[in-house]
Design a protein around this motif. Structure first.
Motif, PDB file in Angstrom:
ATOM      1  N   ASP A 211       0.815  -1.224   0.000  1.00  0.00           N
ATOM      2  CA  ASP A 211       0.000   0.000   0.000  1.00  0.00           C
ATOM      3  C   ASP A 211       0.847   1.272   0.000  1.00  0.00           C
ATOM      4  O   ASP A 211       0.309   2.376  -0.053  1.00  0.00           O
ATOM      5  CB  ASP A 211      -0.918   0.014   1.217  1.00  0.00           C
ATOM      6  CG  ASP A 211      -1.984  -1.057   1.127  1.00  0.00           C
ATOM      7  OD1 ASP A 211      -2.960  -0.851   0.407  1.00  0.00           O
ATOM      8  OD2 ASP A 211      -1.790  -2.129   1.746  1.00  0.00           O
ATOM      9  N   ALA A 212       2.173   1.099   0.091  1.00  0.00           N
ATOM     10  CA  ALA A 212       3.042   2.260   0.281  1.00  0.00           C
ATOM     11  C   ALA A 212       2.890   3.297  -0.838  1.00  0.00           C
ATOM     12  O   ALA A 212       2.745   4.494  -0.574  1.00  0.00           O
ATOM     13  CB  ALA A 212       4.494   1.817   0.389  1.00  0.00           C
TER      14      ALA A 212
ATOM     15  N   ILE B 224      10.091  -0.369   0.360  1.00  0.00           N
ATOM     16  CA  ILE B 224      10.137   0.010  -1.061  1.00  0.00           C
ATOM     17  C   ILE B 224      10.407   1.505  -1.215  1.00  0.00           C
ATOM     18  O   ILE B 224      10.132   2.292  -0.321  1.00  0.00           O
ATOM     19  CB  ILE B 224       8.857  -0.367  -1.851  1.00  0.00           C
ATOM     20  CG1 ILE B 224       7.655   0.453  -1.388  1.00  0.00           C
ATOM     21  CG2 ILE B 224       8.576  -1.840  -1.810  1.00  0.00           C
ATOM     22  CD1 ILE B 224       6.657   0.679  -2.496  1.00  0.00           C
ATOM     23  N   ARG B 225      10.985   1.836  -2.372  1.00  0.00           N
ATOM     24  CA  ARG B 225      11.256   3.244  -2.686  1.00  0.00           C
ATOM     25  C   ARG B 225      10.018   3.801  -3.363  1.00  0.00           C
ATOM     26  O   ARG B 225       9.664   3.353  -4.452  1.00  0.00           O
ATOM     27  CB  ARG B 225      12.466   3.370  -3.618  1.00  0.00           C
ATOM     28  CG  ARG B 225      13.751   2.826  -3.019  1.00  0.00           C
ATOM     29  CD  ARG B 225      14.235   3.761  -1.938  1.00  0.00           C
ATOM     30  NE  ARG B 225      15.104   3.082  -0.989  1.00  0.00           N
ATOM     31  CZ  ARG B 225      16.341   3.454  -0.699  1.00  0.00           C
ATOM     32  NH1 ARG B 225      16.867   4.469  -1.329  1.00  0.00           N
ATOM     33  NH2 ARG B 225      17.045   2.823   0.199  1.00  0.00           N
ATOM     34  N   VAL B 226       9.341   4.725  -2.734  1.00  0.00           N
ATOM     35  CA  VAL B 226       8.132   5.283  -3.353  1.00  0.00           C
ATOM     36  C   VAL B 226       8.515   6.387  -4.344  1.00  0.00           C
ATOM     37  O   VAL B 226       9.527   7.062  -4.150  1.00  0.00           O
ATOM     38  CB  VAL B 226       7.150   5.830  -2.277  1.00  0.00           C
ATOM     39  CG1 VAL B 226       6.538   4.705  -1.471  1.00  0.00           C
ATOM     40  CG2 VAL B 226       7.824   6.837  -1.356  1.00  0.00           C
TER      41      VAL B 226
ATOM     42  N   ASN C 116      14.186   7.549   3.591  1.00  0.00           N
ATOM     43  CA  ASN C 116      13.891   6.125   3.759  1.00  0.00           C
ATOM     44  C   ASN C 116      14.540   5.578   5.028  1.00  0.00           C
ATOM     45  O   ASN C 116      15.721   5.805   5.259  1.00  0.00           O
ATOM     46  CB  ASN C 116      14.417   5.335   2.556  1.00  0.00           C
ATOM     47  CG  ASN C 116      13.672   5.705   1.299  1.00  0.00           C
ATOM     48  OD1 ASN C 116      12.459   5.535   1.219  1.00  0.00           O
ATOM     49  ND2 ASN C 116      14.381   6.248   0.311  1.00  0.00           N
ATOM     50  N   VAL C 117      13.752   4.880   5.821  1.00  0.00           N
ATOM     51  CA  VAL C 117      14.281   4.248   7.038  1.00  0.00           C
ATOM     52  C   VAL C 117      13.908   2.774   6.969  1.00  0.00           C
ATOM     53  O   VAL C 117      12.811   2.382   7.338  1.00  0.00           O
ATOM     54  CB  VAL C 117      13.673   4.877   8.317  1.00  0.00           C
ATOM     55  CG1 VAL C 117      14.339   4.316   9.565  1.00  0.00           C
ATOM     56  CG2 VAL C 117      13.758   6.390   8.289  1.00  0.00           C
ATOM     57  N   ASP C 118      14.832   1.973   6.444  1.00  0.00           N
ATOM     58  CA  ASP C 118      14.551   0.550   6.298  1.00  0.00           C
ATOM     59  C   ASP C 118      15.252  -0.184   7.452  1.00  0.00           C
ATOM     60  O   ASP C 118      16.445  -0.465   7.396  1.00  0.00           O
ATOM     61  CB  ASP C 118      15.071   0.081   4.929  1.00  0.00           C
ATOM     62  CG  ASP C 118      14.706  -1.372   4.653  1.00  0.00           C
ATOM     63  OD1 ASP C 118      14.441  -2.110   5.616  1.00  0.00           O
ATOM     64  OD2 ASP C 118      14.705  -1.755   3.479  1.00  0.00           O
ATOM     65  N   LEU C 119      14.493  -0.448   8.506  1.00  0.00           N
ATOM     66  CA  LEU C 119      15.094  -0.988   9.727  1.00  0.00           C
ATOM     67  C   LEU C 119      15.744  -2.356   9.494  1.00  0.00           C
ATOM     68  O   LEU C 119      16.835  -2.617   9.993  1.00  0.00           O
ATOM     69  CB  LEU C 119      14.036  -1.091  10.835  1.00  0.00           C
ATOM     70  CG  LEU C 119      13.506   0.254  11.347  1.00  0.00           C
ATOM     71  CD1 LEU C 119      12.409   0.019  12.374  1.00  0.00           C
ATOM     72  CD2 LEU C 119      14.623   1.094  11.958  1.00  0.00           C
TER      73      LEU C 119
END
Ligand code: ATP
Length: 219
Positions: free
Chosen positions: A157-158, A179-181, A191-194
């Motif tokens: 849904d991002a 994902i990169r929107v 972007n914070v991709d934990l």
């Protein structure tokens, strides 16, 4: 003072400097040398001097930096003297954790509104923050003059939600989804991709052990 465009790495370090200067100020310290600052914030003093140089000559040779001046300067630069309301979209596990956290250690940002598609959670208050249904997002963001949103919806849904945020006039998105929107050039995405951060840490530990220095503030 000129509004020079500063490098991203410098911008990332500003809150670190700001936090430490606050500690010094509260302890009654009037001045600080770049060496002292360097030891406290774990950024080498040449980098500190270069960072500060983007804002003009703030220090005096042999004196160091005036703590109060520097603090006031950073306060303005970081907009710490005004409160920024932020929205959060997607009150799942991560969303809940962020609502609960609510950036309490700073007094300049807070999540003031949350939104969720799930009717069971919409129209409730979670950790003191009202949760609205998605149908009210655009209107609420505009009424509350929110320019920044935290995205914690599922991956699939991002993009749809990012599009809705752009349509509502949001200028910045903190994207916690992997994902990169895509957004127009006028909108900034952080972007914070934990999971990725954790894997990177494990990779470095596996390959280089603990001999690598902490580079989170200097990258
Ligand atoms: P996480 O641990 O990733 O935060 P979770 O497993 O608790 O999440 P997810 O399925 O990732 O739950 O959904 C996160 C939240 O986003 C849920 O509360 C869900 O209702 C909400 N959500 C899902 N789709 C949308 C959407 N299109 N718009 C707004 N909120 C959504």
């Amino acid at each position: 003072m000129a509004e020079a465009k500063i490098p991203k790495a410098t911008a990332k370090r500003l809150p670190i400097y700001y936090r430490y200067l606050n500690i010094l100020f509260n302890a009654g310290k009037q001045r600080v040398s770049s060496t002292e600052l360097s030891e406290a914030v774990q950024v080498d003093s040449a980098t500190i001097r270069r960072d500060f140089s983007y804002f003009g000559a703030l220090g005096k040779r042999g004196y160091g930096y005036d703590v109060e001046n520097l603090l006031n300067f950073f306060k303005k630069t970081l907009n710490q003297d005004r409160l920024t309301n932020v929205a959060l979209i997607g009150v799942g596990n991560l969303g809940h954790a962020l609502l609960n956290y609510n950036f309490r250690q700073t007094n300049s940002v807070r999540i003031s509104a949350a939104f969720d598609i799930n009717e069971a959670i919409a129209n409730t208050i979670q950790s003191g923050v009202p949760v609205y249904p998605m149908a009210e997002m655009k209107e609420q963001l505009q009424i509350q003059q929110v320019d920044v949103a935290i995205l914690t919806v599922p991956i699939e849904d991002a993009q749809i939600v990012a599009d809705e945020l752009v349509d509502a006039g949001v200028k910045g998105i903190m994207n916690f989804t992997p994902i990169r929107v895509s957004v127009p050039a006028t909108v900034r995405v952080q972007n914070v991709d934990l999971a990725n951060e954790l894997q990177t840490l494990i990779y470095f530990l596996d390959h280089y052990g603990s001999e690598t220095t902490n580079n989170s503030a200097t990258e």
